[in-house]
Design a protein around this motif. Structure first.
Motif, PDB file in Angstrom:
ATOM      1  N   ASN A  75      82.077 -23.576  75.287  1.00  6.96           N
ATOM      2  CA  ASN A  75      81.961 -24.610  74.429  1.00  6.96           C
ATOM      3  C   ASN A  75      82.548 -26.081  75.906  1.00  6.96           C
ATOM      4  N   ILE A  76      81.999 -26.846  76.048  1.00  6.09           N
ATOM      5  CA  ILE A  76      82.468 -27.927  76.820  1.00  6.09           C
ATOM      6  C   ILE A  76      82.483 -30.008  76.306  1.00  6.09           C
ATOM      7  N   THR A  77      83.355 -30.069  75.874  1.00  3.67           N
ATOM      8  CA  THR A  77      82.852 -31.631  75.319  1.00  3.67           C
ATOM      9  C   THR A  77      83.134 -32.291  76.655  1.00  3.67           C
ATOM     10  N   GLU A  78      82.230 -33.618  75.566  1.00  2.46           N
ATOM     11  CA  GLU A  78      82.435 -34.768  76.491  1.00  2.46           C
ATOM     12  C   GLU A  78      83.495 -35.174  77.733  1.00  2.46           C
ATOM     13  N   THR A  79      84.819 -34.614  76.947  1.00  6.48           N
ATOM     14  CA  THR A  79      86.174 -34.951  77.275  1.00  6.48           C
ATOM     15  C   THR A  79      86.355 -34.051  78.575  1.00  6.48           C
ATOM     16  N   ASP A  80      86.112 -33.017  79.096  1.00  3.92           N
ATOM     17  CA  ASP A  80      86.097 -31.739  79.832  1.00  3.92           C
ATOM     18  C   ASP A  80      85.232 -32.839  80.753  1.00  3.92           C
ATOM     19  N   LEU A  81      84.109 -32.695  80.835  1.00  2.00           N
ATOM     20  CA  LEU A  81      83.185 -33.430  81.354  1.00  2.00           C
ATOM     21  C   LEU A  81      83.751 -34.914  81.946  1.00  2.00           C
ATOM     22  N   LYS A  82      84.262 -35.686  81.975  1.00  5.84           N
ATOM     23  CA  LYS A  82      84.943 -36.418  82.163  1.00  5.84           C
ATOM     24  C   LYS A  82      85.902 -36.144  83.568  1.00  5.84           C
ATOM     25  N   LEU A  83      87.165 -35.444  82.499  1.00  2.00           N
ATOM     26  CA  LEU A  83      88.054 -35.016  83.402  1.00  2.00           C
ATOM     27  C   LEU A  83      87.428 -34.638  84.501  1.00  2.00           C
ATOM     28  N   LEU A  84      87.170 -33.749  84.613  1.00  2.00           N
ATOM     29  CA  LEU A  84      86.224 -33.057  86.047  1.00  2.00           C
ATOM     30  C   LEU A  84      85.694 -33.007  86.789  1.00  2.00           C
ATOM     31  N   ALA A  85      84.807 -34.661  86.651  1.00  2.00           N
ATOM     32  CA  ALA A  85      84.033 -35.683  87.201  1.00  2.00           C
ATOM     33  C   ALA A  85      85.004 -36.458  88.369  1.00  2.00           C
ATOM     34  N   ASP A 130      91.722 -24.362  95.028  1.00  2.00           N
ATOM     35  CA  ASP A 130      92.959 -24.053  94.131  1.00  2.00           C
ATOM     36  C   ASP A 130      93.790 -25.051  93.660  1.00  2.00           C
ATOM     37  N   LYS A 131      93.744 -25.736  94.324  1.00  2.00           N
ATOM     38  CA  LYS A 131      94.741 -27.234  93.925  1.00  2.00           C
ATOM     39  C   LYS A 131      93.430 -28.039  92.805  1.00  2.00           C
ATOM     40  N   ILE A 132      92.249 -28.140  93.376  1.00  2.00           N
ATOM     41  CA  ILE A 132      91.273 -28.716  92.213  1.00  2.00           C
ATOM     42  C   ILE A 132      91.223 -28.216  91.003  1.00  2.00           C
ATOM     43  N   MET A 133      91.940 -26.760  90.791  1.00  3.17           N
ATOM     44  CA  MET A 133      91.667 -25.166  89.404  1.00  3.17           C
ATOM     45  C   MET A 133      92.595 -26.719  88.504  1.00  3.17           C
ATOM     46  N   THR A 134      94.055 -26.087  89.409  1.00  2.00           N
ATOM     47  CA  THR A 134      95.134 -26.714  88.843  1.00  2.00           C
ATOM     48  C   THR A 134      94.708 -27.751  87.844  1.00  2.00           C
ATOM     49  N   SER A 135      94.352 -28.694  88.831  1.00  5.03           N
ATOM     50  CA  SER A 135      94.415 -30.464  88.158  1.00  5.03           C
ATOM     51  C   SER A 135      92.987 -30.234  87.349  1.00  5.03           C
ATOM     52  N   ALA A 136      92.381 -29.596  87.058  1.00  2.00           N
ATOM     53  CA  ALA A 136      91.383 -29.983  86.532  1.00  2.00           C
ATOM     54  C   ALA A 136      91.449 -29.061  84.387  1.00  2.00           C
ATOM     55  N   GLY A 137      92.973 -28.251  84.895  1.00  2.00           N
ATOM     56  CA  GLY A 137      92.957 -27.912  83.333  1.00  2.00           C
ATOM     57  C   GLY A 137      92.150 -26.898  82.503  1.00  2.00           C
ATOM     58  N   THR A 138      91.982 -27.089  81.443  1.00  2.00           N
ATOM     59  CA  THR A 138      91.554 -26.542  80.460  1.00  2.00           C
ATOM     60  C   THR A 138      89.663 -25.933  81.086  1.00  2.00           C
ATOM     61  N   SER A 139      89.016 -26.868  81.872  1.00  2.17           N
ATOM     62  CA  SER A 139      88.118 -26.391  82.587  1.00  2.17           C
ATOM     63  C   SER A 139      88.074 -25.771  83.791  1.00  2.17           C
ATOM     64  N   ALA A 140      89.081 -25.464  84.247  1.00  2.00           N
ATOM     65  CA  ALA A 140      88.596 -25.173  85.645  1.00  2.00           C
ATOM     66  C   ALA A 140      87.870 -23.965  85.808  1.00  2.00           C
ATOM     67  N   SER A 141      88.047 -23.025  84.738  1.00  2.00           N
ATOM     68  CA  SER A 141      86.666 -22.319  85.440  1.00  2.00           C
ATOM     69  C   SER A 141      85.378 -22.532  86.068  1.00  2.00           C
ATOM     70  N   LEU A 142      85.517 -24.460  85.298  1.00  2.00           N
ATOM     71  CA  LEU A 142      84.147 -24.739  85.917  1.00  2.00           C
ATOM     72  C   LEU A 142      83.842 -25.050  87.459  1.00  2.00           C
ATOM     73  N   VAL A 143      85.125 -25.330  88.367  1.00  2.00           N
ATOM     74  CA  VAL A 143      85.034 -25.636  89.437  1.00  2.00           C
ATOM     75  C   VAL A 143      84.767 -25.232  90.190  1.00  2.00           C
ATOM     76  N   PRO A 144      85.031 -23.310  90.367  1.00  2.00           N
ATOM     77  CA  PRO A 144      84.132 -22.572  91.116  1.00  2.00           C
ATOM     78  C   PRO A 144      82.446 -22.870  91.371  1.00  2.00           C
ATOM     79  N   VAL A 145      81.677 -23.146  89.946  1.00  2.00           N
ATOM     80  CA  VAL A 145      80.118 -23.572  89.753  1.00  2.00           C
ATOM     81  C   VAL A 145      80.040 -24.442  90.754  1.00  2.00           C
ATOM     82  N   ILE A 146      81.123 -25.279  90.478  1.00  2.00           N
ATOM     83  CA  ILE A 146      80.610 -26.445  90.772  1.00  2.00           C
ATOM     84  C   ILE A 146      80.815 -26.854  92.820  1.00  2.00           C
ATOM     85  N   VAL A 147      81.989 -26.369  93.094  1.00  2.00           N
ATOM     86  CA  VAL A 147      82.259 -26.576  94.676  1.00  2.00           C
ATOM     87  C   VAL A 147      81.254 -25.933  95.141  1.00  2.00           C
ATOM     88  N   GLU A 148      80.286 -24.309  94.789  1.00  2.00           N
ATOM     89  CA  GLU A 148      79.536 -23.351  94.838  1.00  2.00           C
ATOM     90  C   GLU A 148      78.549 -24.267  95.284  1.00  2.00           C
TER      91      GLU A 148
END
Lengths: 354, 354
Positions: free
Chosen positions: B169-179, B200-218
């Motif tokens: 489940n993704i919220t608008e807030t998650d995405l705003k933060l991630l962006a 790693d650094k990005i994932m920690t700062s992403a907090g709850t949506s850390a799991s999305l980071v690898p997909v985006i980066v890839e």
DNA sequence: TTTTAGCACTCAACGTCCCTGAGTGCTAAG
DNA sequence: CTTAGCACTCAGGGACGTTGAGTGCTAAAA
């Protein structure tokens, strides 16, 4: 005259041999086939009958027989033995396919090359959308002074976008309003639904940013209209030159030209309405240039509403059993490849890129 | 031995005639040329000299002469007359080009067909990025339950996107933060800059949506890496078959195979570092299969950081003057076409689609 | 009635032979 | 230095004969 079992057996023998040798087949050669317990004289009579019935032809009186188009047709429909792919073949097809097929257009190209290689014949590969799409959702992203990105999410879950630069000042608020208007009025519509009157209506409700509406609508229309367009590749044409029937350069050129041109563009469409593997023997081809050649084709699923099609073109004398077997296997493997959720690390992702 | 003016004149005559007729040229034919005020005997002596000097060759003792590779080289560099395009030619090239060339890959295909048609030779067309791109801006758009659209605005002003579906489940807030995180950390970077530590650094700062980071980066990495990739099309191969030097089917097949394969993939790169029109005569070609053929190529600008390249392949006996003239004109016209701001109705827009 | 052996016949493919003619190199005269 | 003349070379093509695979037909065998 009746088509007895023995006649069929003789016909099969002739086609099989002719496929292998490309030389007219004589009665003696057939008589010497295993399982053929008759003398050449008997075979000769049968062959005369088959010729009279239109299944065989004679290049000149003192030559053997070659199959006619009708002969090939019968062969393909009833006589040919199933060709079983060897382990080697399946393995090499599999390993070729397994390579990552990133973008659809690259995939089409790649598949064409593989099929051509596997059959040693020119190959056609195409991908096209199943049906019309509509826009599911509009997004407008501000991208700096006077430019924004238009993002369309289509009903097929594809995403399409365009960077639009304007000699205007645009604010975030403008875009929000505009997006809302578009989402309210344009989603779910086909290009035909968008009448000038509708356009007028939208422009009035858009207020200050009315001037952006035509740009957006034009791009949307364009996208939807071109959506069903086919992506087709032909490759390996030079392989024809290795075959004895195309030693005659003029003949080869005729066929290759018809492959190169857009005269084939009808084929994918033909295929989409068919199921399984389709064989067009010689004169059954619509294109006059292909009247001495045959086409074998089949389709496969890509997912995302995309349909794939692969086919090969070769002499009427092609090894139908082998070619259809390989093609079917290809199609099957590709369908499977695209069906299986890409083993992404975490999520299941649908790719739509550039 | 010295290469006198008269020798040059004779050589030019031989090449010109051979280009026209594809038959060995005899001394008499040269002597009968206008402006050639010597008897065949004199020409014969000159031709013997030119043969000794390596500019001409003799298929067998009692035949005329044909140009050697060195002969062609000299011809291309010094002797050939400028070919002036007729009004008809420029007009037909222009009208062919003027058609809308929407997507870059379609454009490459189209251009290849046009060039092949205009020269009656197989043609190559390619487009490739000048240099590496970076991401200028990330946007994430929520697109329903558990799916969002990733939009990258590149430094080249292209837009690339991908629809990502997740079992989360993704919220608008998650995405705003991630962006925000992505824009803060990933913009302006090349794929090489993105180290595991940074990830790693990005994932920690992403907090709850850390799991999305690898997909985006890839996806980002993928996009940037494939950004410079070349898009190449070869077409019109069958035109070779119309030329007498390729009546020998085996020869034609060799050349066509080398055109079909990826052995040409080096050519665009070669061209990018050159300027103007480049002619490769026979053995000057790297590929062994092309040792009896020549390549003429040139490049043009597409804009948006894209470089285009067009070329043709033909017999060493090709009409260099005409071919280079047509190719150059093509390149010029294309450059102009892409340079001139598309006469859009209201705004100036850069297209990036599907 | 069906099959087969035998035989005369046909004709493309191939090799041989010869001729033709374009083109050459060389020589000797202009 | 240029050119006319001449003997020589040799690929290309036509004429011709041979070969052999394959045929259709007939009459005997099964």
């Amino acid at each position: 005259m009746e088509l007895t079992e023995r006649k069929k057996k003789v016909l099969r023998g002739v086609v099989d041999l002719y496929i292998r040798t490309a030389e007219p087949v004589g009665s003696k050669a057939i008589a010497e086939l295993p399982d053929m317990n008759f003398s050449s004289a008997t075979i000769r009579n049968e062959m005369a009958d088959l010729t009279a019935m239109g299944y065989l032809e004679q290049p000149h009186t003192s030559a053997g027989r070659i199959p006619s188009a009708a002969g090939y047709r019968l062969y393909v429909d009833e006589l040919m033995a199933d060709y079983r792919l060897s382990m080697d073949e399946t393995r090499s097809i599999n390993s070729a396919i397994e390579e990552k097929m990133a973008r659809v257009d690259k995939m089409v190209e790649k598949v064409a090359k593989l099929v051509s290689q596997a059959t040693n014949l020119p190959a056609i590969s195409a991908a096209s959308r199943a049906g019309g799409a509509t826009v599911k959702r509009f997004d407008l992203i501000l991208a700096g002074q006077g430019s924004f990105i238009l993002v369309l999410l289509l009903s097929t879950d594809e995403v399409v976008n365009k960077l639009i630069k304007l000699p205007l000042n645009i604010t975030e608020t403008d875009l929000k309003l505009l997006a809302a208007v578009c989402n309210a009025t344009l989603t779910g519509l086909t290009p035909d639904d968008i009448t000038p009157e509708l356009l007028d209506k939208i422009m009035t409700s858009a207020g200050t940013s009315a001037s952006l509406v035509p740009v957006i609508v034009e791009f949307t229309n364009d996208t939807l209209r071109h959506h069903g367009s086919t992506n087709m590749v032909v490759t390996g044409q030079q392989r024809l030159l290795g075959l004895p029937e195309y030693r005659d350069v003029d003949k080869a050129m005729t066929v290759m030209t018809s492959l190169d041109e857009d005269s084939l563009s009808g084929l994918p469409a033909v295929m989409m309405n068919e199921n399984g593997t389709k064989v067009l023997v010689g004169p059954e081809n619509v294109a006059q240039e292909l009247k001495d050649s045959s086409v074998v084709m089949t389709k496969f699923d890509i997912g995302d509403g995309l349909q794939g099609m692969i086919g090969v073109v070769g002499p009427t004398r092609m090894d139908y059993a082998k070619v259809t077997a390989r093609l079917s296997y290809f199609a099957e493997s590709l369908s499977k490849l695209f069906a299986k959720p890409e083993q992404a690390k975490l999520p299941e992702a649908t790719e739509e890129k550039q």
